[in-house]
Design a protein around this motif. Structure first.
Motif, PDB file in Angstrom:
ATOM      1  N   UNK A   1     -37.200  -7.868   9.708  1.00 14.00           N
ATOM      2  CA  UNK A   1     -38.185  -7.881   8.626  1.00 14.00           C
ATOM      3  C   UNK A   1     -38.751  -9.287   8.503  1.00 14.00           C
ATOM      4  N   UNK A   2     -40.016  -9.430   8.814  1.00 13.81           N
ATOM      5  CA  UNK A   2     -40.652 -10.734   8.821  1.00 13.81           C
ATOM      6  C   UNK A   2     -41.055 -11.216   7.435  1.00 13.81           C
ATOM      7  N   UNK A   3     -40.935 -12.531   7.239  1.00 19.73           N
ATOM      8  CA  UNK A   3     -41.380 -13.177   6.008  1.00 19.73           C
ATOM      9  C   UNK A   3     -42.332 -14.324   6.345  1.00 19.73           C
ATOM     10  N   UNK A   4     -42.865 -14.309   7.566  1.00 19.54           N
ATOM     11  CA  UNK A   4     -43.803 -15.342   7.994  1.00 19.54           C
ATOM     12  C   UNK A   4     -43.375 -15.937   9.318  1.00 19.54           C
ATOM     13  N   UNK A   5     -44.257 -16.712   9.894  1.00 16.08           N
ATOM     14  CA  UNK A   5     -43.908 -17.336  11.158  1.00 16.08           C
ATOM     15  C   UNK A   5     -45.089 -17.938  11.874  1.00 16.08           C
ATOM     16  N   UNK A   6     -44.848 -18.316  13.105  1.00 18.38           N
ATOM     17  CA  UNK A   6     -45.858 -18.937  13.957  1.00 18.38           C
ATOM     18  C   UNK A   6     -45.667 -18.408  15.375  1.00 18.38           C
ATOM     19  N   UNK A   7     -46.790 -18.182  16.051  1.00 15.51           N
ATOM     20  CA  UNK A   7     -46.734 -17.637  17.414  1.00 15.51           C
ATOM     21  C   UNK A   7     -47.625 -18.462  18.329  1.00 15.51           C
ATOM     22  N   UNK A   8     -47.130 -18.689  19.545  1.00 14.59           N
ATOM     23  CA  UNK A   8     -47.894 -19.420  20.558  1.00 14.59           C
ATOM     24  C   UNK A   8     -47.760 -18.692  21.887  1.00 14.59           C
ATOM     25  N   UNK A   9     -48.806 -18.779  22.685  1.00 16.51           N
ATOM     26  CA  UNK A   9     -48.805 -18.190  24.023  1.00 16.51           C
ATOM     27  C   UNK A   9     -49.089 -19.296  25.036  1.00 16.51           C
ATOM     28  N   UNK A  10     -48.055 -19.980  25.531  1.00 13.93           N
ATOM     29  CA  UNK A  10     -48.271 -21.105  26.446  1.00 13.93           C
ATOM     30  C   UNK A  10     -48.713 -20.724  27.849  1.00 13.93           C
ATOM     31  N   UNK A  11     -48.502 -19.465  28.240  1.00  9.90           N
ATOM     32  CA  UNK A  11     -48.916 -18.998  29.565  1.00  9.90           C
ATOM     33  C   UNK A  11     -49.255 -17.513  29.445  1.00  9.90           C
TER      34      UNK A  11
ATOM     35  N   UNK B   1     -33.301 -16.100   7.790  1.00  8.11           N
ATOM     36  CA  UNK B   1     -32.873 -16.690   9.062  1.00  8.11           C
ATOM     37  C   UNK B   1     -34.134 -17.038   9.832  1.00  8.11           C
ATOM     38  N   UNK B   2     -34.255 -18.282  10.237  1.00  4.38           N
ATOM     39  CA  UNK B   2     -35.378 -18.685  11.089  1.00  4.38           C
ATOM     40  C   UNK B   2     -34.901 -18.571  12.527  1.00  4.38           C
ATOM     41  N   UNK B   3     -35.635 -17.763  13.284  1.00  4.55           N
ATOM     42  CA  UNK B   3     -35.276 -17.447  14.671  1.00  4.55           C
ATOM     43  C   UNK B   3     -36.436 -17.846  15.581  1.00  4.55           C
ATOM     44  N   UNK B   4     -36.137 -18.564  16.651  1.00  7.02           N
ATOM     45  CA  UNK B   4     -37.134 -18.852  17.681  1.00  7.02           C
ATOM     46  C   UNK B   4     -36.864 -17.898  18.840  1.00  7.02           C
ATOM     47  N   UNK B   5     -37.864 -17.060  19.131  1.00  3.15           N
ATOM     48  CA  UNK B   5     -37.764 -16.109  20.243  1.00  3.15           C
ATOM     49  C   UNK B   5     -38.748 -16.521  21.325  1.00  3.15           C
ATOM     50  N   UNK B   6     -38.223 -16.788  22.508  1.00  2.00           N
ATOM     51  CA  UNK B   6     -39.048 -17.151  23.660  1.00  2.00           C
ATOM     52  C   UNK B   6     -39.099 -15.948  24.594  1.00  2.00           C
ATOM     53  N   UNK B   7     -40.309 -15.484  24.881  1.00  2.00           N
ATOM     54  CA  UNK B   7     -40.492 -14.384  25.830  1.00  2.00           C
ATOM     55  C   UNK B   7     -40.745 -15.024  27.189  1.00  2.00           C
TER      56      UNK B   7
ATOM     57  N   UNK C   1     -40.863 -14.703  31.598  1.00  2.00           N
ATOM     58  CA  UNK C   1     -41.075 -13.789  32.729  1.00  2.00           C
ATOM     59  C   UNK C   1     -40.052 -14.050  33.836  1.00  2.00           C
ATOM     60  N   UNK C   2     -40.204 -13.317  34.929  1.00  2.00           N
ATOM     61  CA  UNK C   2     -39.270 -13.373  36.053  1.00  2.00           C
ATOM     62  C   UNK C   2     -39.247 -14.736  36.743  1.00  2.00           C
ATOM     63  N   UNK C   3     -40.262 -15.560  36.532  1.00  2.00           N
ATOM     64  CA  UNK C   3     -40.303 -16.913  37.124  1.00  2.00           C
ATOM     65  C   UNK C   3     -39.779 -17.970  36.155  1.00  2.00           C
ATOM     66  N   UNK C   4     -39.240 -17.493  35.024  1.00  2.00           N
ATOM     67  CA  UNK C   4     -38.745 -18.359  33.965  1.00  2.00           C
ATOM     68  C   UNK C   4     -39.867 -19.107  33.243  1.00  2.00           C
ATOM     69  N   UNK C   5     -41.103 -18.585  33.354  1.00  2.00           N
ATOM     70  CA  UNK C   5     -42.227 -19.136  32.588  1.00  2.00           C
ATOM     71  C   UNK C   5     -42.182 -18.550  31.184  1.00  2.00           C
ATOM     72  N   UNK C   6     -42.321 -19.390  30.178  1.00  2.00           N
ATOM     73  CA  UNK C   6     -42.376 -18.920  28.801  1.00  2.00           C
ATOM     74  C   UNK C   6     -43.809 -18.469  28.529  1.00  2.00           C
ATOM     75  N   UNK C   7     -43.971 -17.197  28.183  1.00  2.00           N
ATOM     76  CA  UNK C   7     -45.307 -16.639  27.931  1.00  2.00           C
ATOM     77  C   UNK C   7     -45.595 -16.498  26.435  1.00  2.00           C
ATOM     78  N   UNK C   8     -44.539 -16.593  25.617  1.00  2.00           N
ATOM     79  CA  UNK C   8     -44.732 -16.544  24.170  1.00  2.00           C
ATOM     80  C   UNK C   8     -43.578 -17.246  23.484  1.00  2.00           C
ATOM     81  N   UNK C   9     -43.900 -17.965  22.412  1.00  2.00           N
ATOM     82  CA  UNK C   9     -42.882 -18.541  21.543  1.00  2.00           C
ATOM     83  C   UNK C   9     -43.192 -18.064  20.131  1.00  2.00           C
ATOM     84  N   UNK C  10     -42.241 -17.366  19.542  1.00  2.00           N
ATOM     85  CA  UNK C  10     -42.381 -16.858  18.181  1.00  2.00           C
ATOM     86  C   UNK C  10     -41.307 -17.505  17.316  1.00  2.00           C
ATOM     87  N   UNK C  11     -41.743 -18.243  16.312  1.00  2.00           N
ATOM     88  CA  UNK C  11     -40.825 -18.774  15.315  1.00  2.00           C
ATOM     89  C   UNK C  11     -41.013 -17.915  14.079  1.00  2.00           C
TER      90      UNK C  11
END
Length: 155
Positions: free
Chosen positions: A87-97, A126-132, A134-144
């Motif tokens: 259940x979200x209460x806010x956050x920030x999202x980035x797409x580095x790749x 709880x503040x959680x950083x989720x990094x999505x 890919x198979x090359x270990x490239x981070x395609x999304x960071x969600x705080x």
């Protein structure tokens, strides 16, 4: 424990800073990218590989919102086992790749902050950083995300 909270799900009291979780994986393909884009983000770089070649992405790329939706599903299906749901209460999202056809995505999440509520003792944030990743270990999304998580009920 309440019958509504699945066994094995974590309450705020079970979490600690630095705790990590890893989801299962999901392979994204061109038909998925185009179907999502057609319905929710109909831009050429998400719908047409030829048109996408002449854009900033230099090829077909999934919508960031598609990547976010996949991230959510992977976390809900076991990547982030929180009591009461995610259940979200806010956050920030980035797409580095960009997310590309053929990418195999998984989510790596880490607890970075825990704040019990002062006014509602049955829950906290709880503040959680989720990094999505890919198979090359490239981070395609960071969600705080700041997530509402129930506390264990005393007694």
């Amino acid at each position: 424990m309440s019958d509504r909270i699945p066994a094995g799900r974590l309450h705020l009291d079970d979490l600690h800073v630095g705790q990590r979780f890893v989801s299962a994986s999901h392979t994204i393909d061109e038909p998925q990218i185009k179907a999502f884009a057609t319905q929710f983000d109909p831009q050429p770089f998400h719908m047409d590989a030829e048109a996408a070649a002449d854009t900033l992405f230099k090829g077909l790329a999934a919508s960031g919102w598609h990547t976010a939706a996949i991230t959510m599903r992977l976390n809900v299906e076991g990547g982030l086992p929180l009591a009461g749901g995610i259940i979200g209460a806010g956050g920030e999202i980035n797409w580095p790749a960009p997310t590309r056809p053929g990418d195999v995505l998984h989510v790596e999440s880490e607890v970075v902050e825990i704040t019990p509520s002062r006014s509602k003792p049955d829950r906290g944030i709880a503040t959680i950083v989720s990094r999505t990743v890919n198979q090359n270990n490239d981070v395609v999304q960071v969600l705080t995300a700041r997530l509402v998580v129930p506390r264990r009920v005393a007694g």
